[in-house]
Design an enzyme around this catalytic site. Structure first.
Site, mmCIF file in Angstrom:
data_model
loop_
_atom_site.group_PDB
_atom_site.id
_atom_site.type_symbol
_atom_site.label_atom_id
_atom_site.label_comp_id
_atom_site.label_asym_id
_atom_site.label_seq_id
_atom_site.Cartn_x
_atom_site.Cartn_y
_atom_site.Cartn_z
ATOM 1 N N ARG A 165 0.831 -1.218 0.000
ATOM 2 C CA ARG A 165 0.000 0.000 0.000
ATOM 3 C C ARG A 165 0.865 1.268 0.000
ATOM 4 O O ARG A 165 0.564 2.261 0.680
ATOM 5 C CB ARG A 165 -0.931 0.048 1.224
ATOM 6 C CG ARG A 165 -1.930 -1.058 1.294
ATOM 7 C CD ARG A 165 -2.901 -1.068 0.124
ATOM 8 N NE ARG A 165 -3.717 -2.261 0.236
ATOM 9 C CZ ARG A 165 -3.310 -3.467 -0.183
ATOM 10 N NH1 ARG A 165 -2.162 -3.606 -0.811
ATOM 11 N NH2 ARG A 165 -4.069 -4.506 -0.023
ATOM 12 N N SER A 235 -10.724 0.050 3.904
ATOM 13 C CA SER A 235 -9.900 -0.066 5.119
ATOM 14 C C SER A 235 -9.321 1.299 5.464
ATOM 15 O O SER A 235 -8.679 1.925 4.623
ATOM 16 C CB SER A 235 -8.738 -1.019 4.886
ATOM 17 O OG SER A 235 -9.244 -2.271 4.532
ATOM 18 N N GLU A 332 -4.397 4.263 5.905
ATOM 19 C CA GLU A 332 -4.236 3.952 4.479
ATOM 20 C C GLU A 332 -4.867 5.095 3.674
ATOM 21 O O GLU A 332 -4.409 5.439 2.585
ATOM 22 C CB GLU A 332 -4.954 2.623 4.192
ATOM 23 C CG GLU A 332 -4.873 2.190 2.754
ATOM 24 C CD GLU A 332 -5.583 0.861 2.490
ATOM 25 O OE1 GLU A 332 -5.374 -0.098 3.261
ATOM 26 O OE2 GLU A 332 -6.321 0.809 1.499
HETATM 27 C C1 LIG Z 1 -15.470 -0.024 -0.358
HETATM 28 C C2 LIG Z 1 -13.998 0.207 -0.645
HETATM 29 C C3 LIG Z 1 -13.160 -0.878 -0.788
HETATM 30 C C4 LIG Z 1 -11.776 -0.690 -1.061
HETATM 31 N N1 LIG Z 1 -10.981 -1.794 -1.207
HETATM 32 C C5 LIG Z 1 -9.668 -1.643 -1.497
HETATM 33 C C6 LIG Z 1 -8.832 -2.794 -1.682
HETATM 34 O O1 LIG Z 1 -9.272 -3.935 -1.595
HETATM 35 N N2 LIG Z 1 -7.504 -2.585 -1.965
HETATM 36 C C7 LIG Z 1 -6.994 -1.326 -2.087
HETATM 37 O O2 LIG Z 1 -5.783 -1.223 -2.342
HETATM 38 N N3 LIG Z 1 -7.765 -0.229 -1.937
HETATM 39 C C8 LIG Z 1 -9.083 -0.357 -1.644
HETATM 40 N N4 LIG Z 1 -9.882 0.754 -1.469
HETATM 41 C C9 LIG Z 1 -9.277 2.101 -1.561
HETATM 42 C C10 LIG Z 1 -9.421 2.765 -2.962
HETATM 43 O O3 LIG Z 1 -10.432 2.142 -3.707
HETATM 44 C C11 LIG Z 1 -8.110 2.708 -3.761
HETATM 45 O O4 LIG Z 1 -7.067 3.294 -3.029
HETATM 46 C C12 LIG Z 1 -8.243 3.429 -5.115
HETATM 47 O O5 LIG Z 1 -7.079 3.192 -5.891
HETATM 48 C C13 LIG Z 1 -8.472 4.927 -4.959
HETATM 49 O O6 LIG Z 1 -8.817 5.431 -6.230
HETATM 50 P P1 LIG Z 1 -9.478 6.866 -6.409
HETATM 51 O O7 LIG Z 1 -9.518 7.171 -7.860
HETATM 52 O O8 LIG Z 1 -10.797 6.896 -5.700
HETATM 53 O O9 LIG Z 1 -8.414 7.790 -5.682
HETATM 54 P P2 LIG Z 1 -8.656 9.138 -4.821
HETATM 55 O O10 LIG Z 1 -9.322 8.754 -3.534
HETATM 56 O O11 LIG Z 1 -9.332 10.129 -5.675
HETATM 57 O O12 LIG Z 1 -7.176 9.557 -4.546
HETATM 58 C C14 LIG Z 1 -6.353 8.798 -3.675
HETATM 59 C C15 LIG Z 1 -4.964 9.436 -3.654
HETATM 60 O O13 LIG Z 1 -4.355 9.284 -4.927
HETATM 61 C C16 LIG Z 1 -4.047 10.559 -5.500
HETATM 62 N N5 LIG Z 1 -4.359 10.439 -6.937
HETATM 63 C C17 LIG Z 1 -5.523 10.037 -7.488
HETATM 64 N N6 LIG Z 1 -5.409 10.018 -8.833
HETATM 65 C C18 LIG Z 1 -4.161 10.395 -9.127
HETATM 66 C C19 LIG Z 1 -3.438 10.596 -10.348
HETATM 67 N N7 LIG Z 1 -3.989 10.373 -11.546
HETATM 68 N N8 LIG Z 1 -2.150 11.028 -10.268
HETATM 69 C C20 LIG Z 1 -1.556 11.280 -9.071
HETATM 70 N N9 LIG Z 1 -2.185 11.122 -7.890
HETATM 71 C C21 LIG Z 1 -3.477 10.685 -7.924
HETATM 72 C C22 LIG Z 1 -4.937 11.561 -4.769
HETATM 73 O O14 LIG Z 1 -4.339 12.858 -4.775
HETATM 74 C C23 LIG Z 1 -4.999 10.948 -3.385
HETATM 75 O O15 LIG Z 1 -3.823 11.277 -2.669
HETATM 76 C C24 LIG Z 1 -11.259 0.611 -1.197
HETATM 77 C C25 LIG Z 1 -12.119 1.717 -1.068
HETATM 78 C C26 LIG Z 1 -13.472 1.513 -0.799
HETATM 79 C C27 LIG Z 1 -14.392 2.702 -0.704
#
Ligand SMILES: Cc1cc2nc3c(=O)[nH]c(=O)nc-3n(C[C@H](O)[C@H](O)[C@H](O)COP(=O)(O)OP(=O)(O)OC[C@H]3O[C@@H](n4cnc5c(N)ncnc54)[C@H](O)[C@@H]3O)c2cc1C
Length: 336
Positions: A165, A235, A332
């Site tokens: 992570r 998480s 996380e």
């Molecule tokens: C129900 C649920 C289940 C989940 N299960 C998992 C799991 O099993 N495993 C896991 O690893 N994660 C899990 N997550 C967490 C999440 O889904 C991941 O971390 C996902 O990759 C976040 O994507 P996002 O586009 O929503 O990012 P955001 O929440 O929009 O951004 C997250 C971070 O990344 C940065 N960011 C986003 N896009 C970019 C880009 N293009 N360039 C540079 N920086 C960027 C943002 O600035 C921020 O710091 C879960 C979340 C939820 C709600």
């Protein structure tokens, strides 16, 4: 490209907490991104990249420019070997839809990562992982904009410094904006059932890729709250990694303490949810924030919580783990 002002971010984060972005731009191309960055520099505004908002917690309004990543496109490329194929995918694509598209193309490897919310561009930020697979396993390179050197870069897997992570990006304070990523996927199907709970449910000796994908989706639907029904970001804390000595000492204090083997010698990963369970955190409520009834690692917004309420609850949880077990839980979720 339009730059909007005073945009409510409640619909742009899966916790569903309110926060206002002073400025907001939807980024659909490299030109858009460069223009938005020029605008921010001209107005001396800080910038924040946002994908699906499923791994962030807003604890205050954002006084700068939010760059909402929306570029699209999947390019199916040649593989380096006969039994693999490369694919380049835009950061703004939805991760789960991309996993489904790979399966439909009979390109394998990502099934265990089905139904993780969010965008493709955020996947490398914390090296997303689930059910024994992580993004780094299939990662080749990505293209990003480096805000420090003001130039486009291509970074290889080694340069991204992926870990559990974690990655270079999580440690670089938003320096790199991911624009697209390239993965190498297998043409031959080989299930990865290294994760006991998944293997146990599948039960088949030789399941198809579709079976693994479907099982992962139904396990996740059963276990995790859908952010559309109950605000959450999955998480909240990482599973702590401790030395073998620390693990042995904890086992004496906590008989039955589970652990996961990891590659680094002398270290062990412990489930944070199990530790929180011992302290009775499941279902507890503090003000407007709550711990999920069935999952101590998931903090939820039952309706009107503010980011601050959720943060206070998280701080109380991590303090109790530190006091009782001497372990500092690390979030996380990115707290903004
Ligand atoms: C129900 C649920 C289940 C989940 N299960 C998992 C799991 O099993 N495993 C896991 O690893 N994660 C899990 N997550 C967490 C999440 O889904 C991941 O971390 C996902 O990759 C976040 O994507 P996002 O586009 O929503 O990012 P955001 O929440 O929009 O951004 C997250 C971070 O990344 C940065 N960011 C986003 N896009 C970019 C880009 N293009 N360039 C540079 N920086 C960027 C943002 O600035 C921020 O710091 C879960 C979340 C939820 C709600």
């Amino acid at each position: 490209m339009e730059i909007a002002q005073s945009v409510n971010l409640q619909a742009y984060n899966t916790f569903g907490v309110p926060a206002t972005a002073a400025f907001f731009a939807s980024i659909e191309s490299k030109e858009n991104l460069e223009k938005a960055l020029q605008y921010a520099a001209g107005e001396s505004l800080p910038t924040l990249v946002l994908g699906g908002g499923s791994n962030v917690l807003f604890i205050r309004d954002y006084a700068g420019l939010v760059l909402h990543i929306n570029n699209r496109g999947i390019k199916w490329l040649e593989g380096l070997a006969e039994d693999s194929q490369r694919v380049r995918v835009a950061a703004g694509e939805n991760w789960h839809e991309f996993v489904s598209a790979c399966l439909a193309k009979e390109l394998y490897g990502l099934e265990n990562l089905a139904l993780i919310p969010g965008t493709v561009g955020a996947a490398p930020i914390q090296n997303i992982g689930a059910y024994g697979v992580e993004l780094a396993d299939f990662f080749v390179e990505l293209s990003c904009y480096d805000r420090e050197q003001n130039q486009w870069l291509s970074l290889t897997r080694e340069q991204c410094e992926f870990a559990y992570r974690d990655s270079l990006f999580k440690r670089s304070g938003g320096r790199y904006l991911v624009f697209d990523i390239t993965l190498e996927l297998d043409k031959d199907w080989k299930p990865n059932l290294s994760y006991q709970a998944l293997a146990g449910v599948i039960g088949e000796v030789d399941p198809s890729a579709q079976q693994v994908f479907d099982t992962v989706c139904s396990l996740r639907r059963e276990k995790l709250p859908d952010p559309n029904d109950l605000g959450n970001a999955g998480s909240f804390f990482k599973n702590p990694i401790v030395s073998d000595e620390k693990y042995a000492a904890l086992q004496k204090q906590l008989p039955g303490l589970p652990n996961y083997a990891i590659e680094e010698e002398g270290l062990t990963k412990i489930p944070a949810a199990w530790l929180l369970d011992q302290l009775g955190w499941k279902g507890r409520r503090r003000g407007r924030a709550q711990v999920h009834k069935h999952h101590a690692l998931i903090l939820v917004n039952p309706g009107y919580a503010l980011g601050e309420d959720i943060l206070l609850l998280a701080q109380e949880m991590s303090s109790s783990v530190l006091e009782n077990f001497g372990i500092a839980l690390e979030p996380e979720v990115q707290i903004l």
